[in-house]
Design a protein around this motif. Structure first.
Motif, PDB file in Angstrom:
ATOM      1  N   ALA A 279       0.830  -1.206   0.000  1.00  0.00           N
ATOM      2  CA  ALA A 279       0.000   0.000   0.000  1.00  0.00           C
ATOM      3  C   ALA A 279       0.864   1.254   0.000  1.00  0.00           C
ATOM      4  CB  ALA A 279      -0.906  -0.002   1.229  1.00  0.00           C
ATOM      5  N   PRO A 280       0.411   2.304  -0.674  1.00  0.00           N
ATOM      6  CA  PRO A 280       1.127   3.580  -0.592  1.00  0.00           C
ATOM      7  C   PRO A 280       0.978   4.146   0.817  1.00  0.00           C
ATOM      8  CG  PRO A 280      -0.945   3.867  -1.758  1.00  0.00           C
ATOM      9  CD  PRO A 280      -0.820   2.397  -1.462  1.00  0.00           C
ATOM     10  N   GLN A 281       1.940   4.945   1.215  1.00  0.00           N
ATOM     11  CA  GLN A 281       1.970   5.457   2.587  1.00  0.00           C
ATOM     12  C   GLN A 281       2.001   6.982   2.528  1.00  0.00           C
ATOM     13  OE1 GLN A 281       5.388   3.672   4.487  1.00  0.00           O
ATOM     14  NE2 GLN A 281       5.103   4.872   6.349  1.00  0.00           N
ATOM     15  N   ARG A 282       1.150   7.650   3.325  1.00  0.00           N
ATOM     16  CA  ARG A 282       1.148   9.120   3.388  1.00  0.00           C
ATOM     17  C   ARG A 282       2.234   9.603   4.345  1.00  0.00           C
ATOM     18  NH1 ARG A 282      -3.130  12.802   1.574  1.00  0.00           N
ATOM     19  NH2 ARG A 282      -3.899  11.652  -0.224  1.00  0.00           N
ATOM     20  N   VAL A 283       2.974  10.579   3.945  1.00  0.00           N
ATOM     21  CA  VAL A 283       4.028  11.121   4.810  1.00  0.00           C
ATOM     22  C   VAL A 283       3.961  12.643   4.798  1.00  0.00           C
ATOM     23  CG1 VAL A 283       6.471  10.874   5.417  1.00  0.00           C
ATOM     24  CG2 VAL A 283       5.478   9.335   3.738  1.00  0.00           C
ATOM     25  N   ALA A 284       4.205  13.255   5.954  1.00  0.00           N
ATOM     26  CA  ALA A 284       4.295  14.720   6.012  1.00  0.00           C
ATOM     27  C   ALA A 284       5.499  15.176   5.194  1.00  0.00           C
ATOM     28  CB  ALA A 284       4.439  15.171   7.467  1.00  0.00           C
ATOM     29  N   ALA A 285       5.434  16.414   4.696  1.00  0.00           N
ATOM     30  CA  ALA A 285       6.468  16.888   3.781  1.00  0.00           C
ATOM     31  C   ALA A 285       7.660  17.469   4.542  1.00  0.00           C
ATOM     32  CB  ALA A 285       5.875  17.918   2.819  1.00  0.00           C
ATOM     33  N   ASP A 286       8.319  16.639   5.350  1.00  0.00           N
ATOM     34  CA  ASP A 286       9.566  17.084   5.983  1.00  0.00           C
ATOM     35  C   ASP A 286      10.523  15.902   6.105  1.00  0.00           C
ATOM     36  OD1 ASP A 286       9.477  15.880   8.859  1.00  0.00           O
ATOM     37  OD2 ASP A 286       7.466  16.732   8.536  1.00  0.00           O
ATOM     38  N   LEU A 287      11.824  16.221   6.192  1.00  0.00           N
ATOM     39  CA  LEU A 287      12.868  15.192   6.121  1.00  0.00           C
ATOM     40  C   LEU A 287      12.765  14.185   7.264  1.00  0.00           C
ATOM     41  CD1 LEU A 287      15.322  14.119   4.618  1.00  0.00           C
ATOM     42  CD2 LEU A 287      16.755  15.672   5.964  1.00  0.00           C
ATOM     43  N   ASP A 288      12.488  14.655   8.480  1.00  0.00           N
ATOM     44  CA  ASP A 288      12.383  13.733   9.620  1.00  0.00           C
ATOM     45  C   ASP A 288      11.311  12.686   9.374  1.00  0.00           C
ATOM     46  OD1 ASP A 288      14.409  14.837  10.999  1.00  0.00           O
ATOM     47  OD2 ASP A 288      13.151  16.004  12.408  1.00  0.00           O
TER      48      ASP A 288
ATOM     49  N   LEU B 101      10.178  11.660   6.563  1.00  0.00           N
ATOM     50  CA  LEU B 101      10.619  10.754   5.503  1.00  0.00           C
ATOM     51  C   LEU B 101      11.585   9.711   6.047  1.00  0.00           C
ATOM     52  CD1 LEU B 101      11.396  12.801   2.247  1.00  0.00           C
ATOM     53  CD2 LEU B 101       9.531  11.201   2.692  1.00  0.00           C
ATOM     54  N   ARG B 102      12.536  10.160   6.874  1.00  0.00           N
ATOM     55  CA  ARG B 102      13.543   9.224   7.409  1.00  0.00           C
ATOM     56  C   ARG B 102      12.876   8.186   8.301  1.00  0.00           C
ATOM     57  NH1 ARG B 102      18.849  11.988   9.496  1.00  0.00           N
ATOM     58  NH2 ARG B 102      19.610   9.882   9.185  1.00  0.00           N
ATOM     59  N   ARG B 103      11.922   8.655   9.111  1.00  0.00           N
ATOM     60  CA  ARG B 103      11.177   7.700   9.951  1.00  0.00           C
ATOM     61  C   ARG B 103      10.425   6.695   9.082  1.00  0.00           C
ATOM     62  NH1 ARG B 103       7.603  11.018  12.607  1.00  0.00           N
ATOM     63  NH2 ARG B 103       9.102  12.714  12.774  1.00  0.00           N
ATOM     64  N   ALA B 104       9.843   7.205   8.009  1.00  0.00           N
ATOM     65  CA  ALA B 104       9.034   6.333   7.131  1.00  0.00           C
ATOM     66  C   ALA B 104       9.885   5.238   6.484  1.00  0.00           C
ATOM     67  CB  ALA B 104       8.342   7.165   6.051  1.00  0.00           C
ATOM     68  N   ILE B 105      11.093   5.597   6.006  1.00  0.00           N
ATOM     69  CA  ILE B 105      11.860   4.560   5.300  1.00  0.00           C
ATOM     70  C   ILE B 105      12.566   3.608   6.273  1.00  0.00           C
ATOM     71  CG2 ILE B 105      12.189   5.943   3.195  1.00  0.00           C
ATOM     72  CD1 ILE B 105      15.171   6.152   4.050  1.00  0.00           C
ATOM     73  N   SER B 106      12.698   4.007   7.540  1.00  0.00           N
ATOM     74  CA  SER B 106      13.310   3.063   8.485  1.00  0.00           C
ATOM     75  C   SER B 106      12.247   2.205   9.172  1.00  0.00           C
ATOM     76  CB  SER B 106      14.167   3.804   9.513  1.00  0.00           C
ATOM     77  OG  SER B 106      13.319   4.640  10.277  1.00  0.00           O
ATOM     78  N   GLY B 107      10.988   2.627   9.023  1.00  0.00           N
ATOM     79  CA  GLY B 107       9.910   1.937   9.758  1.00  0.00           C
ATOM     80  C   GLY B 107       9.403   0.676   9.097  1.00  0.00           C
TER      81      GLY B 107
END
Ligand code: PLP
Ligand code: ZN
Length: 424
Positions: free
Chosen positions: A407-416, A418-424
């Protein structure tokens, strides 16, 4: 033109014959027709191998490269868009999943409009030109209309497509509209549309381009020709493909028989046809050894959502000739196979993946041996049915468990974030 005709039309049911260029789709008895070549084609295997190095558009086409075996003498009338030349892809991941040591998949989704229908349509539209027709029509679950619309546009013919309202995958409907076909959404299913288009073409001067048209079938023989050429004429143990209206299995088996008769291959591969369980009249007829009884078809694999297949007698003959089998797979199995085919980096539309689901079933049942050499045919492109793909990966496909959801994942538009999202 008459001088170049080297074929006759022969009724599959009663063996009546008709002149090769007579405009008819059925015998007086109602039977479907075969194109039967009346002279030997006068061409060698080496010649079609040499044509692989040619730059002539007729040689570059994966259909017209075999023209002497398909529609001899069409020459200047040929309407081509460089169809065929599709890839033959090995996949370790899919071999492991279906339980085979190896597998190769001939990807007919790599045709110009994204399905094998282009191989038949280049010949059907060429024949329309030879007959001087100005208008062409088809009933379609989607891919036939996409293909006919494109080839008619190239040839400058008027195209009418009849599709079941609300039951055509988005990519296919988009193509019919984009290529400029008059698109009529019938308030009924494919089988209703198929009946109507035959009635229409009987009373209007419109050329019918469904696979009941035997010249379409002649073009589709080239799937098998090209597959064998890809394999350097080494015959696989099995060729596996989905079955809806059954024009394609008719074409494949007819073409293989012709190659065998010419001595281009030393034996026939076995052929397996896979139906969707919700659209399985041919499977039922095969299993019961009985006449085909039409059903009301329902399956997510819309390209094979057909309850009254026009070419079932020809397909039956072809399966007997190749010691073939017919099996069925349900929608859950088709959709899971699709997720696997897609995730393997190959990708194909749902009906195509019935091939892979069917191979898996036949291997599990011991019908196909684990060390058999198997070539599966993927019939259509992954982008034909984007709606089903997105619904599946979001877990929103009614009645189907999305076991391989991505599934696609919604992420807020900030670097932190994004980093949390790809490590999660
Ligand atoms: C048309 C089609 C089929 C079924 O082929 P038939 O000749 O009708 O049996 C299967 N898959 C795809 C993608 C198709 O477009
Ligand atoms: Zn007949």
């Amino acid at each position: 033109m008459a001088d170049s005709i080297t074929w006759t039309l022969v009724c599959v049911d009663c063996a009546s014959t008709f002149p090769g260029d007579e405009l008819r789709y059925r015998c007086a008895c109602g039977g479907t027709l075969d194109v039967v070549q009346s002279v030997s084609p006068g061409i060698e295997r080496e010649t079609v191998d040499e044509r692989l190095r040619s730059r002539h558009p007729h040689d570059r086409s994966g259909v017209w490269r075999f023209r002497e075996l398909i529609l001899p003498g069409a020459d200047d009338a040929i309407v081509t868009r460089g169809e065929g030349r599709t890839g033959l892809h090995p996949s370790k991941a899919l071999a492991a999943w279906v339980g085979l040591e190896s597998i190769v998949l001939k990807h007919e989704g790599e045709n110009p409009t994204g399905s094998f229908k282009d191989r038949g349509m280049t010949v059907g539209v060429t024949q329309a030109m030879r007959l001087g027709k100005r208008r062409v029509a088809c009933a379609s679950t989607g891919n036939t209309s996409a293909s006919m619309a494109a080839y008619a546009a190239i040839a400058g013919l008027e195209a009418y497509v009849f599709v079941p309202a609300g039951k055509v995958a988005f990519g296919k409907l988009a193509q019919a509209l984009a290529y400029g076909a008059r698109t009529l959404e019938i308030e009924g299913d494919f089988d209703d549309a198929m009946t109507l288009v035959q009635e229409l073409c009987a009373v209007e001067d419109v050329y019918l381009l469904n696979s009941i048209n035997p010249f379409r079938v002649e073009g589709q023989k080239a799937i098998g020709f090209e597959l064998l050429q890809d394999l350097e004429w080494e015959v696989p143990d099995w060729i596996v493909l989905p079955g809806g209206n059954l024009g394609n299995v008719t074409a494949l088996t007819k073409g293989l028989g012709e190659l065998h008769a010419l001595g281009w291959i030393d034996r026939l591969p076995r052929v397996a046809v896979i139906q969707a369980a919700g659209a399985n009249p041919f499977y039922t007829a095969w299993t019961n050894g009985a006449e085909l009884v039409p059903v009301r078809a329902e399956t997510l694999a819309t390209a094979i959502r057909i309850g009254a297949p026009v070419s079932w007698r020809k397909a039956l003959r072809g399966l007997h000739a190749t010691n073939g089998v017919v099996t069925q797979v349900d929608d859950a199995a088709i959709v899971e196979a699709k997720a696997r085919v897609d995730a393997a980096g190959i990708g194909a539309e749902p009906a195509s993946c019935a091939t892979v689901a069917g191979i898996r079933r036949l291997v599990a049942e011991g019908v196909i041996a684990k060390d058999a050499r198997v070539a599966g045919i993927l019939t259509g492109h992954v982008l034909k049915d984007p709606g089903l793909v997105v619904d599946y990966h979001k877990g929103e496909l009614a009645g189907i468990e999305s076991t391989l959801a991505n599934a696609p994942q919604r992420v807020a538009a900030d670097l932190d974030s994004l980093r949390r999202a790809i490590s999660g």
